[in-house]
Design a protein around this motif. Sequence first.
Motif, PDB file in Angstrom:
ATOM      1  N   THR A 176       0.836  -1.123   0.096  1.00 47.13           N
ATOM      2  CA  THR A 176       0.026   0.057  -0.160  1.00 47.13           C
ATOM      3  C   THR A 176       1.014   1.342  -0.187  1.00 47.13           C
ATOM      4  OG1 THR A 176      -1.843   1.076   1.286  1.00 47.13           O
ATOM      5  CG2 THR A 176      -0.356   0.178   2.687  1.00 47.13           C
ATOM      6  N   THR A 177       0.335   2.318  -0.271  1.00 47.94           N
ATOM      7  CA  THR A 177       0.991   3.653  -0.342  1.00 47.94           C
ATOM      8  C   THR A 177      -0.140   4.589   0.462  1.00 47.94           C
ATOM      9  OG1 THR A 177       2.193   3.583  -2.166  1.00 47.94           O
ATOM     10  CG2 THR A 177       2.007   5.634  -1.428  1.00 47.94           C
ATOM     11  N   THR A 178       0.727   5.183   1.472  1.00 50.97           N
ATOM     12  CA  THR A 178      -0.531   5.899   2.578  1.00 50.97           C
ATOM     13  C   THR A 178      -0.040   7.600   2.097  1.00 50.97           C
ATOM     14  OG1 THR A 178      -0.232   4.322   4.172  1.00 50.97           O
ATOM     15  CG2 THR A 178      -1.007   6.544   4.720  1.00 50.97           C
ATOM     16  N   LEU A 179      -1.242   8.135   1.743  1.00 44.99           N
ATOM     17  CA  LEU A 179      -1.095   9.602   1.434  1.00 44.99           C
ATOM     18  C   LEU A 179      -1.995  10.235   2.555  1.00 44.99           C
ATOM     19  CD1 LEU A 179      -1.640   8.058  -1.684  1.00 44.99           C
ATOM     20  CD2 LEU A 179      -1.358  10.118  -2.442  1.00 44.99           C
ATOM     21  N   GLN A 202       3.802   7.743   1.873  1.00 46.47           N
ATOM     22  CA  GLN A 202       4.958   6.891   2.246  1.00 46.47           C
ATOM     23  C   GLN A 202       4.508   5.245   1.990  1.00 46.47           C
ATOM     24  OE1 GLN A 202       4.787   6.872   6.654  1.00 46.47           O
ATOM     25  NE2 GLN A 202       7.033   6.312   6.847  1.00 46.47           N
ATOM     26  N   SER A 203       5.214   4.400   1.299  1.00 46.86           N
ATOM     27  CA  SER A 203       4.859   3.033   0.945  1.00 46.86           C
ATOM     28  C   SER A 203       5.174   2.111   1.842  1.00 46.86           C
ATOM     29  CB  SER A 203       5.721   2.872  -0.363  1.00 46.86           C
ATOM     30  OG  SER A 203       5.154   3.763  -1.457  1.00 46.86           O
ATOM     31  N   SER A 204       4.381   0.981   1.723  1.00 45.83           N
ATOM     32  CA  SER A 204       4.735  -0.214   2.610  1.00 45.83           C
ATOM     33  C   SER A 204       4.970  -1.404   1.582  1.00 45.83           C
ATOM     34  CB  SER A 204       3.635  -0.687   3.532  1.00 45.83           C
ATOM     35  OG  SER A 204       3.668   0.532   4.447  1.00 45.83           O
ATOM     36  N   TYR A 205       5.894  -2.335   2.201  1.00 41.69           N
ATOM     37  CA  TYR A 205       6.567  -3.648   1.579  1.00 41.69           C
ATOM     38  C   TYR A 205       6.301  -4.800   2.244  1.00 41.69           C
ATOM     39  CZ  TYR A 205       8.086  -0.055  -2.092  1.00 41.69           C
ATOM     40  OH  TYR A 205       8.043   1.106  -2.858  1.00 41.69           O
ATOM     41  N   ILE A 206       6.283  -6.038   1.738  1.00 35.94           N
ATOM     42  CA  ILE A 206       6.774  -7.397   2.352  1.00 35.94           C
ATOM     43  C   ILE A 206       7.808  -7.720   1.705  1.00 35.94           C
ATOM     44  CG2 ILE A 206       4.455  -7.994   3.105  1.00 35.94           C
ATOM     45  CD1 ILE A 206       4.124  -9.440   0.499  1.00 35.94           C
ATOM     46  N   PRO A 207       8.808  -8.342   2.453  1.00 30.81           N
ATOM     47  CA  PRO A 207       9.872  -8.744   1.852  1.00 30.81           C
ATOM     48  C   PRO A 207       9.800  -9.855   0.650  1.00 30.81           C
ATOM     49  CG  PRO A 207      10.406  -8.720   4.227  1.00 30.81           C
ATOM     50  CD  PRO A 207       8.960  -8.649   3.553  1.00 30.81           C
ATOM     51  N   GLN A 208       8.827 -10.735   0.845  1.00 32.01           N
ATOM     52  CA  GLN A 208       8.565 -11.606  -0.128  1.00 32.01           C
ATOM     53  C   GLN A 208       7.246 -12.234   0.086  1.00 32.01           C
ATOM     54  OE1 GLN A 208      11.792 -14.199   1.070  1.00 32.01           O
ATOM     55  NE2 GLN A 208      10.155 -15.720   2.217  1.00 32.01           N
ATOM     56  N   ARG A 209       6.578 -12.826  -0.925  1.00 30.47           N
ATOM     57  CA  ARG A 209       5.373 -13.499  -0.609  1.00 30.47           C
ATOM     58  C   ARG A 209       5.123 -14.305   0.718  1.00 30.47           C
ATOM     59  NH1 ARG A 209       2.410  -9.944  -3.316  1.00 30.47           N
ATOM     60  NH2 ARG A 209       3.168  -9.679  -5.715  1.00 30.47           N
ATOM     61  N   ASN A 210       3.921 -13.878   1.251  1.00 27.99           N
ATOM     62  CA  ASN A 210       3.687 -14.720   2.513  1.00 27.99           C
ATOM     63  C   ASN A 210       4.641 -14.397   3.841  1.00 27.99           C
ATOM     64  OD1 ASN A 210       1.664 -16.360   0.925  1.00 27.99           O
ATOM     65  ND2 ASN A 210       3.297 -17.657   0.385  1.00 27.99           N
ATOM     66  N   ALA A 211       5.315 -13.350   3.575  1.00 33.96           N
ATOM     67  CA  ALA A 211       6.010 -12.807   4.578  1.00 33.96           C
ATOM     68  C   ALA A 211       5.053 -12.446   5.732  1.00 33.96           C
ATOM     69  CB  ALA A 211       6.916 -11.707   4.516  1.00 33.96           C
ATOM     70  N   LEU A 212       5.529 -12.834   7.013  1.00 30.70           N
ATOM     71  CA  LEU A 212       4.718 -12.185   8.220  1.00 30.70           C
ATOM     72  C   LEU A 212       4.602 -10.834   8.502  1.00 30.70           C
ATOM     73  CD1 LEU A 212       6.027 -15.071  10.524  1.00 30.70           C
ATOM     74  CD2 LEU A 212       3.936 -15.176   9.413  1.00 30.70           C
TER      75      LEU A 212
END
Length: 283
Positions: free
Chosen positions: A52-55, A90-100
């Motif tokens: 997601t990206t929060t504006l 501000q953007s959010s990421y997961i390191p890889q699929r199914n990451a906690l």
Amino acid sequence: MAVNLNGVRVYGTKYQSGLFNRPYNAATPYLLDLLNGSVRVQFNTPDSINTTTTLQYTNNSDVLKTVELSPDSSAITLTDFKFGTAVTYQSSYIPQRNALDTFKVADVSNFAQITRAGDVTAVFIKNPGDPFYRSDNGTGKWGLPRDWQVNANARNQDNDQGGGWSTDNGGCIHFESKNWGDAPLVNGKVYQSFTLPAGTYDLDVVTAGNGGNIDANEVVATGTTLPDIDNLSGNSSVLALFHGDGGSIGGTHTLTFTLSQQTTVTFGWVVNGSVYTYLQFKK
């Protein structure tokens, strides 16, 4: 109790420090809906692990609002954005699929400055001049300007069939004493109404020519008509006014006014002139 596991990757501050906010579309960062006062902010395609990206932006009530842009969307519309204020994201990421865990970029980025500055004449004003076009099918010098209202006092040529427009200067707004020498022009008006969103405006008016004893007024007022010439001074509906005579009406004049909300306004001319008097506007 510590447990040893094989094949497990752990991500932390080092991983987070290498993350960057989703880039916005630098070529076309935003699209404006001028009439409704909304703005559509546009982003490039994100990395596949963006969540997601929060504006954050300020609305017209000076309240800080937060919206979320999903990774499968390239744009989001801010319907109540207060122009002149900043948008951050501000953007959010997961390191890889199914990451906690989800990681948020440490720094907040500023979106491109959003402004409505520019020439918006064609968006709001019909038949704005250079040349002004006529609305009637006549071929003579005098006619009526297309998309503009002309009161009976200004429609004083050719047995009251024309006035407010002539073929001079390729087509111009034209005030003149009745049939040139028959009677003075009193409270002649040519005007147009349109609806503007909140904002600050500069309206430029260009004179084409004039001669004789003139009381000329370029007026922006709220509503769908213009006050009479003897009711301009101190009138609460008048947003901007330029007054000129034969010595000062020439050239270009700028009428500046501010609207706090979407408003219907009327712009035009209110003119008195003695016999053997004329006044023309180019655009």
